[in-house]
Design a protein around this motif. Structure first.
Motif, PDB file in Angstrom:
ATOM      1  N   ASP A 239       0.871  -1.318  -0.024  1.00  0.00           N
ATOM      2  CA  ASP A 239      -0.023  -0.075   0.021  1.00  0.00           C
ATOM      3  C   ASP A 239       0.862   0.987   0.057  1.00  0.00           C
ATOM      4  O   ASP A 239       1.697   1.291   0.837  1.00  0.00           O
ATOM      5  CB  ASP A 239      -0.871  -0.044   1.447  1.00  0.00           C
ATOM      6  N   ILE A 240       0.643   2.358  -1.080  1.00  0.00           N
ATOM      7  CA  ILE A 240       1.342   3.476  -0.980  1.00  0.00           C
ATOM      8  C   ILE A 240       0.404   4.563  -0.884  1.00  0.00           C
ATOM      9  O   ILE A 240      -0.569   4.543  -1.417  1.00  0.00           O
ATOM     10  CB  ILE A 240       2.377   3.617  -2.009  1.00  0.00           C
ATOM     11  N   SER A 244      -2.031  14.914  -3.888  1.00  0.00           N
ATOM     12  CA  SER A 244      -1.208  16.042  -4.873  1.00  0.00           C
ATOM     13  C   SER A 244      -1.084  17.283  -3.817  1.00  0.00           C
ATOM     14  O   SER A 244       0.228  17.718  -4.056  1.00  0.00           O
ATOM     15  CB  SER A 244      -2.480  16.486  -5.770  1.00  0.00           C
ATOM     16  N   ASP A 308      -8.613  12.286   5.132  1.00  0.00           N
ATOM     17  CA  ASP A 308      -8.549  10.818   5.169  1.00  0.00           C
ATOM     18  C   ASP A 308      -8.525  10.342   6.620  1.00  0.00           C
ATOM     19  O   ASP A 308      -7.768  10.935   7.556  1.00  0.00           O
ATOM     20  CB  ASP A 308      -7.197  10.502   4.610  1.00  0.00           C
ATOM     21  N   LYS A 429      -8.559   5.399 -10.710  1.00  0.00           N
ATOM     22  CA  LYS A 429      -9.265   5.534  -9.315  1.00  0.00           C
ATOM     23  C   LYS A 429     -10.707   4.593  -9.762  1.00  0.00           C
ATOM     24  O   LYS A 429     -11.339   5.446 -10.646  1.00  0.00           O
ATOM     25  CB  LYS A 429      -9.533   6.742  -8.754  1.00  0.00           C
TER      26      LYS A 429
HETATM   27  O1  DLL Z   1      -3.855   9.651  -5.563  1.00  0.00           O
HETATM   28  C1  DLL Z   1      -1.546  10.360  -5.210  1.00  0.00           C
HETATM   29  C2  DLL Z   1      -0.995   9.039  -5.339  1.00  0.00           C
HETATM   30  C3  DLL Z   1      -0.703   8.402  -6.537  1.00  0.00           C
HETATM   31  C4  DLL Z   1      -1.040   8.086  -4.234  1.00  0.00           C
HETATM   32  C5  DLL Z   1      -0.573   6.988  -6.763  1.00  0.00           C
HETATM   33  C6  DLL Z   1      -0.663   6.971  -4.342  1.00  0.00           C
HETATM   34  C7  DLL Z   1      -0.471   6.217  -5.384  1.00  0.00           C
HETATM   35  P1  DLL Z   1      -4.778  12.568  -5.456  1.00  0.00           P
HETATM   36  O2  DLL Z   1      -5.340  12.212  -6.748  1.00  0.00           O
HETATM   37  O3  DLL Z   1      -4.369  13.991  -5.133  1.00  0.00           O
HETATM   38  O4  DLL Z   1      -3.415  11.861  -5.096  1.00  0.00           O
HETATM   39  O5  DLL Z   1      -5.710  11.731  -4.432  1.00  0.00           O
HETATM   40  C8  DLL Z   1      -5.587  11.706  -3.014  1.00  0.00           C
HETATM   41  O6  DLL Z   1      -6.538   9.766  -2.715  1.00  0.00           O
HETATM   42  O7  DLL Z   1      -6.492  12.206  -0.079  1.00  0.00           O
HETATM   43  C9  DLL Z   1      -6.678   9.685  -0.450  1.00  0.00           C
HETATM   44  O8  DLL Z   1      -8.022  10.152   0.003  1.00  0.00           O
HETATM   45  C10 DLL Z   1      -6.845   8.855  -1.696  1.00  0.00           C
HETATM   46  N1  DLL Z   1      -5.416   7.926  -1.544  1.00  0.00           N
HETATM   47  C11 DLL Z   1      -4.382   7.980  -1.892  1.00  0.00           C
HETATM   48  N2  DLL Z   1      -3.548   6.821  -1.789  1.00  0.00           N
HETATM   49  C12 DLL Z   1      -4.414   6.036  -0.816  1.00  0.00           C
HETATM   50  C13 DLL Z   1      -4.147   4.807  -0.312  1.00  0.00           C
HETATM   51  C14 DLL Z   1      -3.047  10.574  -5.291  1.00  0.00           C
HETATM   52  N3  DLL Z   1      -3.166   4.153  -0.232  1.00  0.00           N
HETATM   53  C15 DLL Z   1      -6.202  11.074  -2.126  1.00  0.00           C
HETATM   54  N4  DLL Z   1      -5.241   4.271   0.338  1.00  0.00           N
HETATM   55  C16 DLL Z   1      -6.031  10.805  -0.884  1.00  0.00           C
HETATM   56  C17 DLL Z   1      -6.227   5.146   0.556  1.00  0.00           C
HETATM   57  C18 DLL Z   1      -5.570   6.703  -0.916  1.00  0.00           C
HETATM   58  N5  DLL Z   1      -6.647   6.238  -0.274  1.00  0.00           N
END
Ligand code: DLL
Length: 443
Positions: A239-240, A244, A308, A429
Protein backbone atom coordinates in the motif's frame (compact mmCIF):
# COMPACT_ATOMS: atom_id res chain seq x y z
CA UNK A 1 18.07 -12.02 -4.09
CA UNK A 2 19.63 -11.86 -0.62
CA UNK A 3 19.66 -8.45 1.05
CA UNK A 4 23.47 -8.42 1.28
CA UNK A 5 23.85 -7.90 -2.46
CA UNK A 6 20.85 -5.58 -2.66
CA UNK A 7 21.76 -2.90 -0.09
CA UNK A 8 19.29 -0.14 0.71
CA UNK A 9 19.91 3.14 -1.15
CA UNK A 10 21.66 5.69 1.06
CA UNK A 11 18.64 8.07 1.07
CA UNK A 12 16.86 5.44 3.20
CA UNK A 13 19.26 5.98 6.11
CA UNK A 14 17.02 8.65 7.60
CA UNK A 15 14.21 6.07 7.92
CA UNK A 16 16.28 4.36 10.64
CA UNK A 17 17.58 7.44 12.43
CA UNK A 18 17.27 7.74 16.26
CA UNK A 19 14.04 9.51 17.21
CA UNK A 20 15.73 12.50 18.89
CA UNK A 21 17.74 13.28 15.78
CA UNK A 22 14.60 13.06 13.67
CA UNK A 23 12.72 15.41 16.04
CA UNK A 24 15.53 17.98 15.86
CA UNK A 25 15.52 17.80 12.06
CA UNK A 26 11.73 18.16 11.98
CA UNK A 27 11.80 21.24 14.21
CA UNK A 28 14.48 22.94 12.12
CA UNK A 29 12.57 22.26 8.94
CA UNK A 30 9.21 23.24 10.43
CA UNK A 31 10.57 26.63 11.47
CA UNK A 32 11.94 27.23 7.97
CA UNK A 33 8.74 26.02 6.24
CA UNK A 34 6.46 28.17 8.36
CA UNK A 35 8.72 31.19 7.93
CA UNK A 36 8.62 30.76 4.16
CA UNK A 37 4.82 30.44 4.10
CA UNK A 38 4.40 33.38 6.51
CA UNK A 39 6.68 35.62 4.47
CA UNK A 40 5.37 34.73 1.04
CA UNK A 41 1.74 33.54 1.24
CA UNK A 42 -0.72 36.30 2.20
CA UNK A 43 -3.47 33.89 3.30
CA UNK A 44 -1.13 32.09 5.73
CA UNK A 45 0.18 35.38 7.09
CA UNK A 46 -3.36 36.65 7.66
CA UNK A 47 -4.50 33.43 9.35
CA UNK A 48 -1.45 33.30 11.59
CA UNK A 49 -1.96 36.94 12.44
CA UNK A 50 -5.58 36.25 13.42
CA UNK A 51 -4.42 33.34 15.57
CA UNK A 52 -1.81 35.58 17.21
CA UNK A 53 1.13 33.40 16.27
CA UNK A 54 4.38 34.10 14.39
CA UNK A 55 7.08 31.69 13.14
CA UNK A 56 9.22 32.70 16.13
CA UNK A 57 6.66 31.07 18.44
CA UNK A 58 7.60 27.61 17.17
CA UNK A 59 10.08 26.47 19.77
CA UNK A 60 9.04 22.86 19.90
CA UNK A 61 7.36 20.43 17.49
CA UNK A 62 4.32 20.43 19.80
CA UNK A 63 3.85 24.15 19.11
CA UNK A 64 2.49 23.19 15.69
CA UNK A 65 -1.00 22.97 17.23
CA UNK A 66 -0.97 26.77 17.56
CA UNK A 67 -0.94 27.13 13.77
CA UNK A 68 -4.19 27.48 11.80
CA UNK A 69 -5.35 24.67 9.46
CA UNK A 70 -5.34 24.82 5.67
CA UNK A 71 -8.22 23.28 3.69
CA UNK A 72 -8.97 22.22 0.15
CA UNK A 73 -11.30 25.22 -0.15
CA UNK A 74 -8.30 27.52 0.48
CA UNK A 75 -6.66 26.07 -2.64
CA UNK A 76 -9.92 26.46 -4.57
CA UNK A 77 -10.49 30.04 -3.39
CA UNK A 78 -6.99 31.09 -4.38
CA UNK A 79 -7.01 29.19 -7.71
CA UNK A 80 -4.67 28.68 -9.46
CA UNK A 81 -1.46 29.85 -7.71
CA UNK A 82 -2.60 31.81 -4.66
CA UNK A 83 -0.89 29.62 -2.06
CA UNK A 84 2.40 29.38 -3.96
CA UNK A 85 5.40 30.67 -2.04
CA UNK A 86 7.59 31.04 -5.13
CA UNK A 87 7.05 33.00 -8.33
CA UNK A 88 6.14 30.90 -11.36
CA UNK A 89 9.59 31.52 -12.80
CA UNK A 90 11.00 29.29 -10.03
CA UNK A 91 8.33 26.63 -10.46
CA UNK A 92 9.66 23.77 -12.56
CA UNK A 93 6.44 21.81 -12.88
CA UNK A 94 2.70 22.01 -12.29
CA UNK A 95 0.31 19.14 -11.61
CA UNK A 96 -3.40 19.28 -10.93
CA UNK A 97 -5.92 17.03 -9.26
CA UNK A 98 -9.27 16.86 -10.94
CA UNK A 99 -11.94 17.83 -8.48
CA UNK A 100 -15.34 16.27 -8.89
CA UNK A 101 -16.80 19.69 -9.51
CA UNK A 102 -15.44 22.83 -11.11
CA UNK A 103 -11.81 23.80 -11.34
CA UNK A 104 -8.97 21.49 -10.32
CA UNK A 105 -6.51 22.03 -7.50
CA UNK A 106 -3.19 23.21 -8.97
CA UNK A 107 0.07 22.22 -7.30
CA UNK A 108 3.62 23.35 -8.08
CA UNK A 109 7.17 22.11 -7.54
CA UNK A 110 10.56 23.80 -7.66
CA UNK A 111 13.47 21.77 -9.01
CA UNK A 112 14.40 20.97 -5.44
CA UNK A 113 10.85 19.85 -4.65
CA UNK A 114 11.10 17.43 -7.56
CA UNK A 115 14.37 16.04 -6.19
CA UNK A 116 12.78 15.57 -2.77
CA UNK A 117 9.80 13.88 -4.41
CA UNK A 118 12.10 11.41 -6.19
CA UNK A 119 13.86 10.78 -2.86
CA UNK A 120 10.65 9.89 -1.00
CA UNK A 121 9.62 7.66 -3.90
CA UNK A 122 13.00 5.87 -3.72
CA UNK A 123 12.29 5.30 -0.02
CA UNK A 124 8.78 4.06 -0.94
CA UNK A 125 10.09 1.57 -3.49
CA UNK A 126 13.03 0.44 -1.35
CA UNK A 127 10.66 -0.22 1.57
CA UNK A 128 8.80 -2.69 -0.67
CA UNK A 129 12.10 -4.45 -1.43
CA UNK A 130 12.76 -2.86 -4.85
CA UNK A 131 16.32 -2.02 -5.87
CA UNK A 132 18.51 -1.15 -8.83
CA UNK A 133 18.00 -3.94 -11.32
CA UNK A 134 14.25 -4.15 -10.87
CA UNK A 135 12.09 -3.61 -13.96
CA UNK A 136 9.15 -1.39 -13.02
CA UNK A 137 6.02 -1.15 -15.13
CA UNK A 138 4.50 2.19 -14.23
CA UNK A 139 0.80 2.00 -15.03
CA UNK A 140 -0.23 5.07 -13.06
CA UNK A 141 -1.55 7.73 -15.42
CA UNK A 142 1.04 10.17 -16.78
CA UNK A 143 -0.13 13.74 -17.09
CA UNK A 144 -1.57 16.16 -14.58
CA UNK A 145 -2.19 13.26 -12.16
CA UNK A 146 0.80 12.95 -9.82
CA UNK A 147 0.92 9.13 -9.88
CA UNK A 148 2.68 8.67 -13.23
CA UNK A 149 5.56 11.14 -13.03
CA UNK A 150 5.91 10.74 -9.26
CA UNK A 151 6.57 7.00 -9.52
CA UNK A 152 8.61 7.49 -12.71
CA UNK A 153 11.20 9.82 -11.20
CA UNK A 154 11.40 7.62 -8.10
CA UNK A 155 12.04 4.49 -10.15
CA UNK A 156 14.76 6.24 -12.15
CA UNK A 157 16.43 7.62 -9.02
CA UNK A 158 16.36 4.10 -7.53
CA UNK A 159 18.35 2.92 -10.54
CA UNK A 160 15.59 0.63 -11.75
CA UNK A 161 14.49 0.18 -15.35
CA UNK A 162 11.21 2.03 -15.71
CA UNK A 163 8.58 1.35 -18.34
CA UNK A 164 6.39 4.49 -18.66
CA UNK A 165 3.35 2.67 -20.01
CA UNK A 166 0.81 4.89 -18.17
CA UNK A 167 -2.75 3.70 -17.49
CA UNK A 168 -5.09 1.74 -19.74
CA UNK A 169 -4.66 -0.46 -22.80
CA UNK A 170 -4.83 -3.70 -20.87
CA UNK A 171 -3.69 -5.94 -23.72
CA UNK A 172 -0.50 -3.99 -24.12
CA UNK A 173 0.03 -4.00 -20.34
CA UNK A 174 -0.11 -7.79 -20.39
CA UNK A 175 2.26 -8.07 -23.33
CA UNK A 176 4.81 -5.84 -21.56
CA UNK A 177 4.33 -7.71 -18.28
CA UNK A 178 5.14 -10.96 -20.06
CA UNK A 179 7.85 -9.94 -22.48
CA UNK A 180 9.92 -7.25 -20.71
CA UNK A 181 10.87 -9.17 -17.59
CA UNK A 182 8.80 -6.88 -15.36
CA UNK A 183 9.45 -7.47 -11.64
CA UNK A 184 7.21 -4.73 -10.16
CA UNK A 185 4.09 -2.87 -11.19
CA UNK A 186 2.64 0.45 -10.04
CA UNK A 187 -1.11 1.07 -10.50
CA UNK A 188 -4.33 1.40 -8.55
CA UNK A 189 -5.40 -1.78 -6.75
CA UNK A 190 -8.69 -1.82 -8.67
CA UNK A 191 -6.84 -1.72 -11.98
CA UNK A 192 -4.62 -4.59 -10.90
CA UNK A 193 -7.74 -6.65 -10.11
CA UNK A 194 -8.80 -5.97 -13.67
CA UNK A 195 -5.35 -7.05 -14.93
CA UNK A 196 -5.57 -10.32 -12.97
CA UNK A 197 -8.88 -11.06 -14.63
CA UNK A 198 -7.53 -10.19 -18.10
CA UNK A 199 -4.39 -12.32 -17.62
CA UNK A 200 -6.56 -15.27 -16.59
CA UNK A 201 -8.97 -14.71 -19.50
CA UNK A 202 -6.04 -14.93 -21.93
CA UNK A 203 -5.08 -18.27 -20.42
CA UNK A 204 -1.81 -16.82 -19.11
CA UNK A 205 -0.33 -17.39 -15.66
CA UNK A 206 1.47 -15.06 -13.27
CA UNK A 207 3.65 -17.96 -12.16
CA UNK A 208 5.34 -17.90 -15.53
CA UNK A 209 6.10 -14.16 -15.24
CA UNK A 210 8.79 -12.42 -13.19
CA UNK A 211 6.39 -10.06 -11.46
CA UNK A 212 6.78 -10.21 -7.67
CA UNK A 213 5.77 -6.80 -6.26
CA UNK A 214 2.89 -4.35 -6.73
CA UNK A 215 2.83 -0.78 -5.41
CA UNK A 216 -0.83 0.01 -5.09
CA UNK A 217 -2.46 3.24 -3.99
CA UNK A 218 -4.37 6.38 -4.97
CA UNK A 219 -7.65 4.90 -3.67
CA UNK A 220 -8.83 3.08 -0.56
CA UNK A 221 -8.53 -0.70 -0.56
CA UNK A 222 -8.94 -3.29 2.13
CA UNK A 223 -6.78 -5.98 3.72
CA UNK A 224 -9.25 -8.47 2.22
CA UNK A 225 -8.51 -7.14 -1.25
CA UNK A 226 -4.78 -7.46 -0.58
CA UNK A 227 -5.27 -11.14 0.30
CA UNK A 228 -7.28 -11.66 -2.88
CA UNK A 229 -4.61 -9.98 -5.03
CA UNK A 230 -1.73 -11.86 -3.40
CA UNK A 231 -3.45 -15.22 -3.67
CA UNK A 232 -4.57 -14.80 -7.24
CA UNK A 233 -1.32 -13.36 -8.61
CA UNK A 234 1.33 -14.67 -6.23
CA UNK A 235 2.90 -11.20 -5.88
CA UNK A 236 3.37 -9.10 -2.72
CA UNK A 237 0.96 -6.18 -2.73
CA UNK A 238 2.09 -3.00 -0.92
CA UNK A 239 0.00 0.00 0.00
CA UNK A 240 1.39 3.43 -0.93
CA UNK A 241 -0.25 6.70 0.03
CA UNK A 242 -0.08 10.33 -0.94
CA UNK A 243 -2.03 13.31 -2.18
CA UNK A 244 -1.37 16.04 -4.74
CA UNK A 245 -1.65 18.89 -2.25
CA UNK A 246 1.24 17.50 -0.20
CA UNK A 247 3.41 16.13 -3.06
CA UNK A 248 1.65 13.20 -4.78
CA UNK A 249 2.61 9.57 -4.04
CA UNK A 250 5.51 9.34 -1.57
CA UNK A 251 3.92 10.58 1.66
CA UNK A 252 3.72 7.15 3.33
CA UNK A 253 4.38 3.57 2.30
CA UNK A 254 4.34 0.03 3.61
CA UNK A 255 7.53 -1.89 4.29
CA UNK A 256 7.95 -5.62 3.92
CA UNK A 257 6.16 -6.15 7.26
CA UNK A 258 2.94 -4.98 5.49
CA UNK A 259 1.60 -3.66 8.74
CA UNK A 260 0.86 0.05 8.41
CA UNK A 261 2.46 2.73 6.26
CA UNK A 262 5.65 4.51 7.34
CA UNK A 263 5.23 8.26 7.00
CA UNK A 264 8.30 10.02 5.59
CA UNK A 265 7.99 12.30 8.55
CA UNK A 266 11.28 14.12 8.09
CA UNK A 267 9.49 15.63 5.05
CA UNK A 268 5.79 15.54 6.02
CA UNK A 269 4.77 15.99 9.63
CA UNK A 270 1.65 13.97 10.51
CA UNK A 271 -0.95 14.81 13.15
CA UNK A 272 -4.28 13.19 13.90
CA UNK A 273 -7.21 15.42 14.81
CA UNK A 274 -10.87 14.95 15.60
CA UNK A 275 -12.55 15.49 12.20
CA UNK A 276 -15.42 17.45 13.78
CA UNK A 277 -13.63 19.68 16.25
CA UNK A 278 -10.07 19.77 14.90
CA UNK A 279 -8.81 18.89 18.38
CA UNK A 280 -5.47 16.98 18.30
CA UNK A 281 -5.76 13.30 19.22
CA UNK A 282 -3.07 11.15 20.87
CA UNK A 283 -1.12 8.46 18.99
CA UNK A 284 -3.14 5.30 18.51
CA UNK A 285 -6.48 7.10 18.26
CA UNK A 286 -8.34 7.21 15.00
CA UNK A 287 -9.07 10.57 13.42
CA UNK A 288 -8.34 12.81 10.45
CA UNK A 289 -4.79 12.96 9.14
CA UNK A 290 -3.36 16.48 9.03
CA UNK A 291 -0.07 17.00 7.20
CA UNK A 292 2.50 19.79 7.20
CA UNK A 293 5.17 19.84 4.50
CA UNK A 294 8.59 20.38 6.07
CA UNK A 295 10.65 21.12 2.98
CA UNK A 296 8.31 21.98 0.10
CA UNK A 297 9.33 25.26 -1.49
CA UNK A 298 6.79 26.07 -4.23
CA UNK A 299 3.68 25.12 -2.28
CA UNK A 300 4.30 24.77 1.44
CA UNK A 301 1.26 23.31 3.21
CA UNK A 302 0.69 24.12 6.84
CA UNK A 303 -1.58 21.71 8.78
CA UNK A 304 -3.45 20.55 5.70
CA UNK A 305 -6.73 18.74 6.45
CA UNK A 306 -6.58 15.61 4.28
CA UNK A 307 -10.02 14.22 5.24
CA UNK A 308 -8.35 10.80 5.28
CA UNK A 309 -9.13 8.79 8.40
CA UNK A 310 -6.36 6.82 10.09
CA UNK A 311 -4.35 6.53 13.31
CA UNK A 312 -0.66 6.92 14.10
CA UNK A 313 0.79 3.58 15.21
CA UNK A 314 3.44 4.46 17.77
CA UNK A 315 4.79 0.93 18.32
CA UNK A 316 8.15 0.16 16.68
CA UNK A 317 7.97 -1.76 13.40
CA UNK A 318 9.62 -5.13 12.85
CA UNK A 319 11.59 -3.67 9.92
CA UNK A 320 13.62 -1.38 12.21
CA UNK A 321 12.50 1.88 10.62
CA UNK A 322 12.07 4.54 13.28
CA UNK A 323 9.76 6.78 11.27
CA UNK A 324 6.25 6.24 12.57
CA UNK A 325 3.47 4.40 10.77
CA UNK A 326 -0.14 5.20 10.03
CA UNK A 327 -2.85 2.58 9.72
CA UNK A 328 -4.06 1.82 6.19
CA UNK A 329 -6.54 4.50 5.09
CA UNK A 330 -9.90 2.80 4.83
CA UNK A 331 -12.08 5.83 4.46
CA UNK A 332 -12.38 9.58 4.18
CA UNK A 333 -14.36 11.73 6.57
CA UNK A 334 -16.38 12.90 3.57
CA UNK A 335 -17.26 9.53 2.02
CA UNK A 336 -19.60 8.47 4.79
CA UNK A 337 -23.05 7.38 3.67
CA UNK A 338 -25.96 7.57 6.06
CA UNK A 339 -28.56 4.98 5.18
CA UNK A 340 -31.58 4.59 7.43
CA UNK A 341 -29.67 6.23 10.24
CA UNK A 342 -26.65 3.93 9.94
CA UNK A 343 -23.25 5.41 9.07
CA UNK A 344 -21.37 3.35 6.57
CA UNK A 345 -18.35 3.48 4.27
CA UNK A 346 -17.59 1.81 0.93
CA UNK A 347 -14.62 -0.03 2.44
CA UNK A 348 -16.92 -1.84 4.89
CA UNK A 349 -18.94 -3.16 1.98
CA UNK A 350 -15.76 -4.28 0.21
CA UNK A 351 -14.49 -6.07 3.30
CA UNK A 352 -17.83 -7.90 3.68
CA UNK A 353 -18.04 -8.93 0.02
CA UNK A 354 -14.50 -10.27 -0.03
CA UNK A 355 -15.30 -12.65 2.82
CA UNK A 356 -17.72 -14.53 0.60
CA UNK A 357 -16.27 -17.19 -1.66
CA UNK A 358 -16.79 -16.97 -5.42
CA UNK A 359 -16.89 -13.19 -5.35
CA UNK A 360 -14.69 -11.04 -7.57
CA UNK A 361 -13.98 -7.53 -6.32
CA UNK A 362 -16.02 -5.77 -8.97
CA UNK A 363 -18.79 -3.96 -7.21
CA UNK A 364 -20.59 -0.66 -7.12
CA UNK A 365 -22.74 1.02 -4.52
CA UNK A 366 -25.82 2.86 -5.77
CA UNK A 367 -27.49 5.42 -3.56
CA UNK A 368 -30.98 6.71 -4.32
CA UNK A 369 -33.66 8.51 -2.36
CA UNK A 370 -37.18 7.31 -2.25
CA UNK A 371 -39.98 8.50 0.00
CA UNK A 372 -37.48 10.77 1.76
CA UNK A 373 -35.37 7.76 2.73
CA UNK A 374 -31.92 6.87 1.46
CA UNK A 375 -31.83 3.53 -0.32
CA UNK A 376 -28.69 1.56 -0.98
CA UNK A 377 -28.15 -1.11 -3.58
CA UNK A 378 -24.93 -3.07 -3.88
CA UNK A 379 -24.26 -4.43 -7.34
CA UNK A 380 -21.79 -7.30 -7.42
CA UNK A 381 -20.52 -8.97 -10.54
CA UNK A 382 -20.89 -12.71 -10.94
CA UNK A 383 -17.94 -14.74 -12.16
CA UNK A 384 -18.47 -16.66 -15.43
CA UNK A 385 -18.69 -19.78 -13.28
CA UNK A 386 -21.46 -18.44 -11.06
CA UNK A 387 -23.25 -16.98 -14.06
CA UNK A 388 -23.61 -20.48 -15.50
CA UNK A 389 -24.89 -21.89 -12.21
CA UNK A 390 -28.50 -22.81 -11.50
CA UNK A 391 -30.80 -19.96 -10.43
CA UNK A 392 -31.07 -21.51 -6.96
CA UNK A 393 -27.27 -21.38 -6.54
CA UNK A 394 -27.17 -17.77 -7.66
CA UNK A 395 -29.89 -16.89 -5.19
CA UNK A 396 -28.03 -18.68 -2.44
CA UNK A 397 -24.92 -16.64 -3.24
CA UNK A 398 -26.94 -13.44 -3.12
CA UNK A 399 -28.32 -14.40 0.29
CA UNK A 400 -24.78 -15.06 1.55
CA UNK A 401 -23.74 -11.58 0.38
CA UNK A 402 -26.71 -9.91 2.05
CA UNK A 403 -25.90 -11.76 5.28
CA UNK A 404 -22.18 -10.88 5.09
CA UNK A 405 -22.97 -7.19 4.65
CA UNK A 406 -25.57 -7.27 7.40
CA UNK A 407 -23.15 -8.82 9.85
CA UNK A 408 -20.57 -6.11 9.05
CA UNK A 409 -22.72 -2.98 9.02
CA UNK A 410 -25.83 -4.10 10.84
CA UNK A 411 -28.11 -3.22 7.96
CA UNK A 412 -29.94 -5.39 5.43
CA UNK A 413 -29.20 -3.97 2.02
CA UNK A 414 -30.40 -4.85 -1.43
CA UNK A 415 -27.80 -6.88 -3.35
CA UNK A 416 -28.06 -7.37 -7.11
CA UNK A 417 -25.84 -9.88 -8.87
CA UNK A 418 -25.01 -8.56 -12.30
CA UNK A 419 -23.53 -10.30 -15.34
CA UNK A 420 -19.78 -10.67 -15.71
CA UNK A 421 -17.98 -7.55 -17.00
CA UNK A 422 -20.95 -5.20 -16.71
CA UNK A 423 -19.46 -2.91 -14.07
CA UNK A 424 -17.22 -0.34 -15.74
CA UNK A 425 -13.49 -0.98 -15.29
CA UNK A 426 -11.44 2.02 -14.36
CA UNK A 427 -7.90 2.56 -15.61
CA UNK A 428 -7.19 4.68 -12.54
CA UNK A 429 -9.23 5.35 -9.42
CA UNK A 430 -12.33 3.15 -9.29
CA UNK A 431 -15.70 4.81 -8.89
CA UNK A 432 -17.28 2.71 -6.16
CA UNK A 433 -20.25 4.88 -5.22
CA UNK A 434 -22.87 6.26 -7.61
CA UNK A 435 -24.87 8.78 -5.65
CA UNK A 436 -28.19 9.60 -7.31
CA UNK A 437 -29.73 11.02 -4.16
CA UNK A 438 -29.58 14.63 -5.30
CA UNK A 439 -31.38 13.83 -8.54
CA UNK A 440 -34.71 14.32 -6.85
CA UNK A 441 -36.96 12.08 -4.83
CA UNK A 442 -38.08 9.11 -6.88
CA UNK A 443 -41.24 8.67 -4.81
O1 DLL B 1 -3.82 9.71 -5.54
C1 DLL B 1 -1.51 10.35 -5.25
C2 DLL B 1 -1.11 8.92 -5.39
C3 DLL B 1 -0.77 8.41 -6.62
C4 DLL B 1 -1.03 8.11 -4.26
C5 DLL B 1 -0.38 7.09 -6.75
C6 DLL B 1 -0.62 6.79 -4.37
C7 DLL B 1 -0.30 6.29 -5.62
P1 DLL B 1 -4.76 12.56 -5.44
O2 DLL B 1 -5.29 12.25 -6.79
O3 DLL B 1 -4.59 13.98 -5.05
O4 DLL B 1 -3.32 11.93 -5.27
O5 DLL B 1 -5.68 11.81 -4.40
C8 DLL B 1 -5.36 11.82 -3.03
O6 DLL B 1 -6.47 9.68 -2.71
O7 DLL B 1 -6.36 12.06 -0.04
C9 DLL B 1 -6.79 9.67 -0.38
O8 DLL B 1 -8.14 9.98 -0.12
C10 DLL B 1 -6.69 8.80 -1.62
N1 DLL B 1 -5.57 7.86 -1.51
C11 DLL B 1 -4.34 7.97 -2.05
N2 DLL B 1 -3.60 6.88 -1.73
C12 DLL B 1 -4.38 6.08 -0.94
C13 DLL B 1 -4.20 4.84 -0.28
C14 DLL B 1 -2.99 10.59 -5.38
N3 DLL B 1 -3.07 4.14 -0.36
C15 DLL B 1 -6.38 11.04 -2.24
N4 DLL B 1 -5.24 4.37 0.46
C16 DLL B 1 -6.02 10.91 -0.79
C17 DLL B 1 -6.39 5.05 0.56
C18 DLL B 1 -5.63 6.73 -0.80
N5 DLL B 1 -6.62 6.21 -0.05
Amino acid sequence: MPERIRPLPSVCRVDFEPADRLRARQLRRLQAAVTLAYDRVPLIRERMGAAGVTPADLRDIGDIVRLPFTNKTDLRDTYPFGLFAKPLRQVARLHASSGTTGKPIVVGYTRRDIRVWAEVMVRTMAAAGLRRGDVIQNAYGYGLFTGGLGAHYGAEALGATVIPISGGNTERQIMVLQDFGVTAICCTPSYFVHLIEAVEAEGLAFERMKLRVGLFGAEPWTEELRQYIQERSGIRAYDIYGLSEIIGPGVAAECEAQNGLHVFEDRFLPEIVDPDTGRPLPDGEEGELVLTTLSKEALPMIRYRTHDITAILPEPCACGRTIRRIRRIGRRSDDMMIVRGVNLYPSQIEAALMKVEQVVPHYQILLTRSGGLDQIEVQVEMTEQVFLDRIADIEALRDRLVAAIESTIGLRVHVTLVEPRTIARSMGKARRVIDNRTKGDAS
